[in-house]
Design a protein around this motif. Structure first.
Motif, PDB file in Angstrom:
ATOM      1  N   GLU A 166       0.827  -1.211   0.000  1.00  0.00           N
ATOM      2  CA  GLU A 166       0.000   0.000   0.000  1.00  0.00           C
ATOM      3  C   GLU A 166       0.859   1.257   0.000  1.00  0.00           C
ATOM      4  O   GLU A 166       0.530   2.249  -0.669  1.00  0.00           O
ATOM      5  N   SER A 167       1.984   1.225   0.708  1.00  0.00           N
ATOM      6  CA  SER A 167       2.859   2.405   0.751  1.00  0.00           C
ATOM      7  C   SER A 167       3.480   2.679  -0.611  1.00  0.00           C
ATOM      8  O   SER A 167       3.819   3.823  -0.923  1.00  0.00           O
ATOM      9  N   LEU A 168       3.643   1.625  -1.407  1.00  0.00           N
ATOM     10  CA  LEU A 168       4.209   1.776  -2.746  1.00  0.00           C
ATOM     11  C   LEU A 168       3.136   2.016  -3.799  1.00  0.00           C
ATOM     12  O   LEU A 168       3.453   2.185  -4.981  1.00  0.00           O
ATOM     13  N   ASP A 169       1.865   2.022  -3.351  1.00  0.00           N
ATOM     14  CA  ASP A 169       0.728   2.174  -4.271  1.00  0.00           C
ATOM     15  C   ASP A 169       0.832   1.161  -5.412  1.00  0.00           C
ATOM     16  O   ASP A 169       0.730   1.509  -6.594  1.00  0.00           O
ATOM     17  N   SER A 170       0.997  -0.108  -5.035  1.00  0.00           N
ATOM     18  CA  SER A 170       1.411  -1.110  -6.015  1.00  0.00           C
ATOM     19  C   SER A 170       0.482  -2.323  -6.118  1.00  0.00           C
ATOM     20  O   SER A 170       0.897  -3.366  -6.632  1.00  0.00           O
ATOM     21  N   TRP A 171      -0.762  -2.210  -5.667  1.00  0.00           N
ATOM     22  CA  TRP A 171      -1.629  -3.389  -5.729  1.00  0.00           C
ATOM     23  C   TRP A 171      -1.817  -3.878  -7.165  1.00  0.00           C
ATOM     24  O   TRP A 171      -1.690  -5.065  -7.457  1.00  0.00           O
ATOM     25  N   ASP A 172      -2.126  -2.972  -8.068  1.00  0.00           N
ATOM     26  CA  ASP A 172      -2.336  -3.374  -9.469  1.00  0.00           C
ATOM     27  C   ASP A 172      -1.047  -3.922 -10.070  1.00  0.00           C
ATOM     28  O   ASP A 172      -1.061  -4.914 -10.813  1.00  0.00           O
ATOM     29  N   ASP A 173       0.069  -3.277  -9.752  1.00  0.00           N
ATOM     30  CA  ASP A 173       1.355  -3.745 -10.268  1.00  0.00           C
ATOM     31  C   ASP A 173       1.689  -5.139  -9.731  1.00  0.00           C
ATOM     32  O   ASP A 173       2.218  -5.980 -10.467  1.00  0.00           O
ATOM     33  N   ALA A 221      19.039  -5.835   6.015  1.00  0.00           N
ATOM     34  CA  ALA A 221      19.679  -4.537   6.298  1.00  0.00           C
ATOM     35  C   ALA A 221      20.050  -3.815   5.005  1.00  0.00           C
ATOM     36  O   ALA A 221      19.749  -2.612   4.856  1.00  0.00           O
ATOM     37  N   PRO A 222      20.675  -4.465   4.021  1.00  0.00           N
ATOM     38  CA  PRO A 222      20.949  -3.777   2.754  1.00  0.00           C
ATOM     39  C   PRO A 222      19.686  -3.382   1.994  1.00  0.00           C
ATOM     40  O   PRO A 222      19.674  -2.344   1.316  1.00  0.00           O
ATOM     41  N   ILE A 223      18.640  -4.197   2.094  1.00  0.00           N
ATOM     42  CA  ILE A 223      17.380  -3.838   1.437  1.00  0.00           C
ATOM     43  C   ILE A 223      16.853  -2.525   2.003  1.00  0.00           C
ATOM     44  O   ILE A 223      16.427  -1.625   1.259  1.00  0.00           O
ATOM     45  N   LEU A 224      16.899  -2.382   3.315  1.00  0.00           N
ATOM     46  CA  LEU A 224      16.438  -1.145   3.949  1.00  0.00           C
ATOM     47  C   LEU A 224      17.279   0.057   3.510  1.00  0.00           C
ATOM     48  O   LEU A 224      16.736   1.140   3.244  1.00  0.00           O
ATOM     49  N   LYS A 225      18.579  -0.128   3.421  1.00  0.00           N
ATOM     50  CA  LYS A 225      19.443   0.975   2.985  1.00  0.00           C
ATOM     51  C   LYS A 225      19.162   1.338   1.531  1.00  0.00           C
ATOM     52  O   LYS A 225      19.192   2.522   1.151  1.00  0.00           O
ATOM     53  N   GLY A 226      18.889   0.328   0.720  1.00  0.00           N
ATOM     54  CA  GLY A 226      18.533   0.604  -0.669  1.00  0.00           C
ATOM     55  C   GLY A 226      17.219   1.342  -0.777  1.00  0.00           C
ATOM     56  O   GLY A 226      17.077   2.275  -1.589  1.00  0.00           O
ATOM     57  N   MET A 227      16.231   0.954   0.030  1.00  0.00           N
ATOM     58  CA  MET A 227      14.948   1.677   0.051  1.00  0.00           C
ATOM     59  C   MET A 227      15.152   3.118   0.473  1.00  0.00           C
ATOM     60  O   MET A 227      14.552   4.040  -0.097  1.00  0.00           O
ATOM     61  N   ASP A 228      15.993   3.322   1.471  1.00  0.00           N
ATOM     62  CA  ASP A 228      16.332   4.688   1.909  1.00  0.00           C
ATOM     63  C   ASP A 228      16.933   5.494   0.764  1.00  0.00           C
ATOM     64  O   ASP A 228      16.534   6.633   0.494  1.00  0.00           O
ATOM     65  N   ARG A 229      17.901   4.895   0.106  1.00  0.00           N
ATOM     66  CA  ARG A 229      18.670   5.596  -0.932  1.00  0.00           C
ATOM     67  C   ARG A 229      17.780   6.080  -2.077  1.00  0.00           C
ATOM     68  O   ARG A 229      17.984   7.183  -2.613  1.00  0.00           O
ATOM     69  N   VAL A 230      16.774   5.274  -2.465  1.00  0.00           N
ATOM     70  CA  VAL A 230      15.935   5.644  -3.612  1.00  0.00           C
ATOM     71  C   VAL A 230      14.602   6.259  -3.192  1.00  0.00           C
ATOM     72  O   VAL A 230      13.736   6.526  -4.028  1.00  0.00           O
ATOM     73  N   GLY A 231      14.423   6.502  -1.892  1.00  0.00           N
ATOM     74  CA  GLY A 231      13.234   7.199  -1.418  1.00  0.00           C
ATOM     75  C   GLY A 231      11.982   6.350  -1.302  1.00  0.00           C
ATOM     76  O   GLY A 231      10.865   6.888  -1.331  1.00  0.00           O
ATOM     77  N   LEU A 232      12.129   5.038  -1.105  1.00  0.00           N
ATOM     78  CA  LEU A 232      10.966   4.154  -0.986  1.00  0.00           C
ATOM     79  C   LEU A 232      10.665   3.759   0.461  1.00  0.00           C
ATOM     80  O   LEU A 232       9.699   3.049   0.716  1.00  0.00           O
ATOM     81  N   ARG A 233      11.471   4.238   1.389  1.00  0.00           N
ATOM     82  CA  ARG A 233      11.254   3.914   2.809  1.00  0.00           C
ATOM     83  C   ARG A 233      10.657   5.125   3.504  1.00  0.00           C
ATOM     84  O   ARG A 233      11.270   6.188   3.570  1.00  0.00           O
ATOM     85  N   HIS A 234       9.461   4.936   4.025  1.00  0.00           N
ATOM     86  CA  HIS A 234       8.815   6.039   4.722  1.00  0.00           C
ATOM     87  C   HIS A 234       7.740   5.499   5.654  1.00  0.00           C
ATOM     88  O   HIS A 234       7.194   4.404   5.452  1.00  0.00           O
ATOM     89  N   GLY A 235       7.458   6.297   6.689  1.00  0.00           N
ATOM     90  CA  GLY A 235       6.477   5.868   7.680  1.00  0.00           C
ATOM     91  C   GLY A 235       6.918   4.564   8.324  1.00  0.00           C
ATOM     92  O   GLY A 235       8.082   4.383   8.678  1.00  0.00           O
ATOM     93  N   ASP A 236       5.962   3.643   8.460  1.00  0.00           N
ATOM     94  CA  ASP A 236       6.287   2.344   9.040  1.00  0.00           C
ATOM     95  C   ASP A 236       6.218   1.241   7.989  1.00  0.00           C
ATOM     96  O   ASP A 236       5.967   0.087   8.314  1.00  0.00           O
ATOM     97  N   ASN A 237       6.462   1.593   6.722  1.00  0.00           N
ATOM     98  CA  ASN A 237       6.399   0.584   5.668  1.00  0.00           C
ATOM     99  C   ASN A 237       7.582  -0.375   5.696  1.00  0.00           C
ATOM    100  O   ASN A 237       7.639  -1.321   4.919  1.00  0.00           O
ATOM    101  N   ASP A 238       8.537  -0.128   6.606  1.00  0.00           N
ATOM    102  CA  ASP A 238       9.712  -0.983   6.710  1.00  0.00           C
ATOM    103  C   ASP A 238       9.593  -2.021   7.814  1.00  0.00           C
ATOM    104  O   ASP A 238      10.524  -2.777   8.074  1.00  0.00           O
TER     105      ASP A 238
END
Length: 299
Positions: A166-173, A221-238
């Protein structure tokens, strides 16, 4: 007339085996998008079961894993303690790529794959509980209790995955990607499902689970850093990733150290099969990670 032998093309063969196994396991687990959902069909199901055994034989041959004989639980525990920290899946370059180089779309695609992989883990662990005894059943049951939110639906790990989608707005995808993703994205799921659904491989399923639990911190841990780097980590979606970094090392210790006190005592054949399951997990995952790294690098 000339006939095409699917083994003439290793990649085509592996793709054929894994795509159809994925459909058969959806049937076995009773999912709504599977054959025979809420509609028993004796003739079709007999054919599916026969196909399952044939394709699983091909999958085992594709993986090509052999292990030495293990004589005792003590020897097995020592081998597992070494294996979980020293195998080619622990620090695979896929995760450094996600952390440091992958594009935002590549990270997002990886996350869709990860949701599809992990949304069925609670069902897999439920199957793992059945057929074991003693501390092995206890360790699997504790893990299942965690997967199911310790009795609170909003803490189900699948609920956390819903939050991520839901945080990625990706249900259809996500729905579209289920049918479009490459065959190798389902390899680790297929290997585990094979072991879980064949009574002859029950102990190997336990070994497989040890490995996939053990390397969660090094992967998440690297997945989280990658999400941070590209702006996909926000709120409690992690939360799915952060919670597992804390939980899974404990689960790994329980799964391994419990074997020291396992009663009834495991036979040499059972110990050897657990080790075989560990190596199947490593071999299948590394094959998947190698291919996923190349695939994501083109996005």
């Amino acid at each position: 007339m000339m006939f095409f032998n699917i083994r003439d093309s290793a990649d085509w063969h592996a793709g054929f085996v894994n795509r159809y196994l994925g459909q058969i396991y959806a049937y076995r687990l009773g999912y709504a998008d599977s054959p025979c959902f809420l509609n028993a069909h004796d003739d079709l199901e007999i054919q599916l079961e026969r196909a399952k055994i044939v394709l699983e034989r091909e999958l085992i041959e594709f993986l090509g894993v052999k292990v030495r004989s293990v004589t005792s639980q003590e020897e097995l525990v020592t081998a597992l303690q070494r294996l979980v920290v020293d195998n080619p899946g622990v620090n695979h370059p896929l995760f450094r790529f996600l952390e440091e180089e992958a594009s935002a779309e590549a990270v997002r695609t990886f996350l869709l794959n990860d949701v599809i992989r992990n949304e069925i883990v609670d069902d897999e662990v439920a199957l793992l509980v059945a057929g074991h005894q003693g501390v092995m059943k206890e360790a699997a049951a504790v893990n299942l209790f965690d997967e199911c939110g310790r009795g609170k639906q909003q803490h189900f790990h699948t609920y956390w995955l819903r939050m991520l989608v839901e945080s990625l707005d990706s249900w259809d995808d996500l729905l579209a990607y289920r049918t479009a993703r490459p065959w190798f994205a389902g390899l680790t799921s297929n290997v585990f499902a094979m072991l879980l659904t064949r009574p002859g491989y029950k102990r190997a399923a336990y070994g497989h689970f040890i490995i996939t639990e053990s390397w969660v911190p090094q992967h998440f841990a690297p997945i989280l850093k990658g999400m941070d780097r590209v702006g996909l980590r926000h709120g409690d979606n992690d939360i799915y990733f952060t919670a597992h970094i804390t939980l899974d090392p404990t689960h790994t210790d329980e799964l391994i150290l419990g074997l020291t006190h396992q009663v009834p005592k495991l036979t040499s054949d059972e110990c050897t099969q657990i080790l075989w399951g560990c190596h199947l997990a490593i071999r299948g995952a590394v094959e998947q990670y190698d291919r996923m790294l190349s695939y994501l690098g083109q996005i």
